[in-house]
Write a protein that holds these residues in place. Sequence first.
Motif, PDB file in Angstrom:
ATOM      1  N   ASP A   1     -18.766 -73.388 -11.225  1.00  0.00           N
ATOM      2  CA  ASP A   1     -19.635 -73.828 -10.133  1.00  0.00           C
ATOM      3  C   ASP A   1     -20.545 -72.693  -9.677  1.00  0.00           C
ATOM      4  OD1 ASP A   1     -18.506 -76.335 -10.216  1.00  0.00           O
ATOM      5  OD2 ASP A   1     -17.172 -76.001  -8.505  1.00  0.00           O
TER       6      ASP A   1
ATOM      7  N   ASP B   1     -24.647 -72.595  -9.920  1.00  0.00           N
ATOM      8  CA  ASP B   1     -25.508 -72.316  -8.773  1.00  0.00           C
ATOM      9  C   ASP B   1     -26.455 -71.160  -9.072  1.00  0.00           C
ATOM     10  OD1 ASP B   1     -24.268 -74.354  -7.387  1.00  0.00           O
ATOM     11  OD2 ASP B   1     -22.998 -73.018  -6.179  1.00  0.00           O
TER      12      ASP B   1
ATOM     13  N   THR C   1     -29.185 -72.220 -11.402  1.00  0.00           N
ATOM     14  CA  THR C   1     -30.190 -73.022 -10.708  1.00  0.00           C
ATOM     15  C   THR C   1     -31.133 -72.129  -9.910  1.00  0.00           C
ATOM     16  OG1 THR C   1     -28.666 -74.879 -10.525  1.00  0.00           O
ATOM     17  CG2 THR C   1     -30.525 -74.873  -9.018  1.00  0.00           C
ATOM     18  N   ASN C   2     -30.564 -71.127  -9.246  1.00  0.00           N
ATOM     19  CA  ASN C   2     -31.353 -70.247  -8.383  1.00  0.00           C
ATOM     20  C   ASN C   2     -32.078 -69.138  -9.138  1.00  0.00           C
ATOM     21  OD1 ASN C   2     -30.500 -71.698  -6.135  1.00  0.00           O
ATOM     22  ND2 ASN C   2     -28.713 -70.401  -5.859  1.00  0.00           N
TER      23      ASN C   2
END
Length: 144
Positions: free
Chosen positions: A95, A99, A102-103
């Motif tokens: 997870d 994240d 994505t960032n």
Amino acid sequence: MESSGAVSQRDADLLHFLHKYRRSAEGSSEKSAAQRQLVEELACRSPVDSGVEMIGDRLFGPEEGPKVLNAVRPAGMPLVDDWDCLKSMLDATTDQVKDEATNVGSQARNLKLPFGEIDVEENLELLRRQLGLEHVEVLMISHC
């Protein structure tokens, strides 16, 4: 699998499916089933193995990670004592990486944590104060 004739607990299923495949008649349904079971078992292990390697790289760096992971469990020992704990650690790490991806983008895979597990444990009180928290609990694989 080990070359001494002893088979690690982790490899027992693989060896069973391999022997079953080799003993089955060519073109038989038994041979196809054994091959399918062997391929499925290997496919299930691949993400777990990759996840463990990724955790080792992120905690200890790409050079030290494999050394630490191999030093913790000598040959012939099970990979982990608590599979549920490992799965929860892998899920949490996955997870976090998702994240970051994505960032940050594709460079997220190359990021290293600025600290290791031991650094966190040794500086827990300082971290608690700096974060302004009443209580901090650090869950580590070795404590599951």
